[in-house]
Design a protein around this motif. Structure first.
Motif, PDB file in Angstrom:
ATOM      1  N   SER A 131      66.904  25.122  87.197  1.00  0.00           N
ATOM      2  CA  SER A 131      66.090  23.988  86.314  1.00  0.00           C
ATOM      3  C   SER A 131      64.404  24.288  86.685  1.00  0.00           C
ATOM      4  O   SER A 131      64.360  24.821  87.916  1.00  0.00           O
TER       5      SER A 131
ATOM      6  N   ASN B  79      66.341  22.424  81.990  1.00  0.00           N
ATOM      7  CA  ASN B  79      67.396  22.095  82.850  1.00  0.00           C
ATOM      8  C   ASN B  79      68.746  22.459  82.292  1.00  0.00           C
ATOM      9  O   ASN B  79      69.035  22.016  81.266  1.00  0.00           O
TER      10      ASN B  79
ATOM     11  N   ASN C 133      69.985  18.779  87.504  1.00  0.00           N
ATOM     12  CA  ASN C 133      69.136  17.916  88.345  1.00  0.00           C
ATOM     13  C   ASN C 133      68.626  16.698  87.754  1.00  0.00           C
ATOM     14  O   ASN C 133      68.249  16.785  86.382  1.00  0.00           O
ATOM     15  N   SER C 134      68.535  15.640  88.364  1.00  0.00           N
ATOM     16  CA  SER C 134      67.887  14.477  87.868  1.00  0.00           C
ATOM     17  C   SER C 134      66.364  14.140  88.514  1.00  0.00           C
ATOM     18  O   SER C 134      65.900  14.723  89.607  1.00  0.00           O
ATOM     19  N   LEU C 135      65.500  13.336  87.738  1.00  0.00           N
ATOM     20  CA  LEU C 135      64.316  12.724  88.406  1.00  0.00           C
ATOM     21  C   LEU C 135      64.519  12.350  89.483  1.00  0.00           C
ATOM     22  O   LEU C 135      63.934  12.371  90.437  1.00  0.00           O
TER      23      LEU C 135
ATOM     24  N   TRP D  39      60.761  22.306  86.850  1.00  0.00           N
ATOM     25  CA  TRP D  39      60.104  20.971  86.783  1.00  0.00           C
ATOM     26  C   TRP D  39      58.577  21.465  86.928  1.00  0.00           C
ATOM     27  O   TRP D  39      58.307  22.262  87.920  1.00  0.00           O
TER      28      TRP D  39
ATOM     29  N   CYS E  51      60.235  17.470  83.459  1.00  0.00           N
ATOM     30  CA  CYS E  51      61.307  18.567  83.096  1.00  0.00           C
ATOM     31  C   CYS E  51      60.902  19.486  82.206  1.00  0.00           C
ATOM     32  O   CYS E  51      60.730  19.237  80.817  1.00  0.00           O
TER      33      CYS E  51
END
Length: 356
Positions: A46, A40, A2-4, A48, A37
């Protein structure tokens, strides 16, 4: 992974700001520049840390993302929050929101962000006496027949100590320990450590996979399963004269097991890791068991066998069925084990003491 950008996009797409406004009872906004994060993994989860603001105060929350196909331990943790939360909420982070089918195949869970005990204080043996009452209260809810009142809260992902699957795992673990023991006798890095205890441990392993039936007879309940200090949180650890408000995170290892397995991790493994505690280990062990039994008695629970022996037997059962083989193998593979020497010593000493 997953990404920001994905976090921000999904936050807006699913209108979580509005949903959390309703849950928290006030209007909050996501502080995008403070998204952090913590973990991940493409294959697993993931994690956060998000920060919400109501204009004056900030509210940190944790977002945990589970990916399909769900592993059994992830399914278990989700189940703990979806169903078992209603009887265990006192010991868990607050559940704010759980959203299935995000991105088609993910479950996103938002919970309270609690302060880990680690980092707030330098843990001493006396601090365990402030944690153990919570453990006893948690165990008492589902101890023995009480579990039947709540059995509908747990699905098939909950492991049971005496299940056929766990018995197979135990048998496999003991066989692996036997094989690793033989290899250790041929390994120059291990032979000197293993040889003085080789015959005794070999004889003990033949008695498995269930070395002490009395630990199950002593009482089973839902246990946390990974009760080390990283998973223990406390909001007022620095306040000496108040009762601690203790909560637990990371429920992936919860299981229906003998209650003493949690005490093995919380007390006995901590002693194993803390060389500065080992001069007082008998005193520490005895005091922790005493506090646990006193607390359990408040809920009408007593033990027929010497509780100190039950703790030692649970430690040996756990070591012989799994940990001995994994730590022997670690060294055979060229790694290091800070616990192997302690495992071997305690198998030798406690094995004789307890009749193995």
């Amino acid at each position: 992974m997953n990404s920001l950008e994905e976090i921000i996009r999904c936050w807006k797409q699913f209108d979580w700001e509005k949903k959390l406004n309703n849950v928290l009872g006030k209007k909050v906004k996501l502080v995008e520049e403070r998204i952090e994060c913590l973990k991940n993994s493409r294959e697993k989860t993931s994690i956060w840390k998000l920060v919400l603001s109501d204009g004056q105060d900030i509210i940190p929350i944790v977002l945990k993302i589970y990916k399909l196909p769900l592993k059994e331990n992830h399914r278990l943790e989700i189940n703990m929050y979806q169903k078992a939360y209603k009887i265990y909420h006192e010991f868990m982070p607050k559940l704010y929101w759980l959203e299935p089918k995000v991105n088609g195949n993910e479950t996103w869970m938002f919970t309270e962000c609690l302060r880990p005990l680690r980092g707030q204080i330098k843990l001493t043996p006396e601090h365990l006496e402030r944690i153990i009452p919570m453990v006893a209260k948690f165990h008492a809810i589902t101890f023995e027949q009480r579990f039947l009142q709540h059995a509908n809260l747990f699905d098939s992902s909950l492991p049971y100590f005496d299940s056929e699957e766990k018995m197979k795992e135990r048998t496999k673990g003991v066989k692996k320990a036997q094989e690793s023991l033989e290899l250790a006798m041929k390994d120059p890095n291990l032979r000197e450590l293993v040889e003085p205890r080789y015959k005794m441990i070999k004889r003990i392993l033949k008695k498995g996979p269930v070395f002490f039936p009395e630990i199950t007879e002593g009482g089973q309940c839902l246990i946390h399963g990974d009760l080390h200090v990283h998973n223990i949180c406390c909001e007022n650890a620095n306040v000496e004269n108040e009762n601690w408000k203790v909560s637990l995170i990371d429920w992936e290892s919860a299981k229906h097991y003998p209650c003493w397995y949690d005490l093995v991790v919380l007390v006995e493994l901590l002693i194993d890791f803390r060389s500065d505690w080992q001069k007082r280990e008998e005193e520490i062990r005895r005091k922790c068991v005493q506090v646990y039994c006193q607390e359990m008695q408040k809920y009408g629970i007593t033990f027929n066998e010497d509780p100190l022996n039950l703790l030692k037997k649970a430690y040996l059962q756990r070591t012989l069925e799994k940990k001995l083989s994994s730590h022997l193998q670690k060294v055979l593979d060229g790694g290091k084990s800070s616990l192997l020497k302690r495992y071997l010593e305690k198998i030798e000493v406690w094995g004789k003491e307890l009749g193995l």
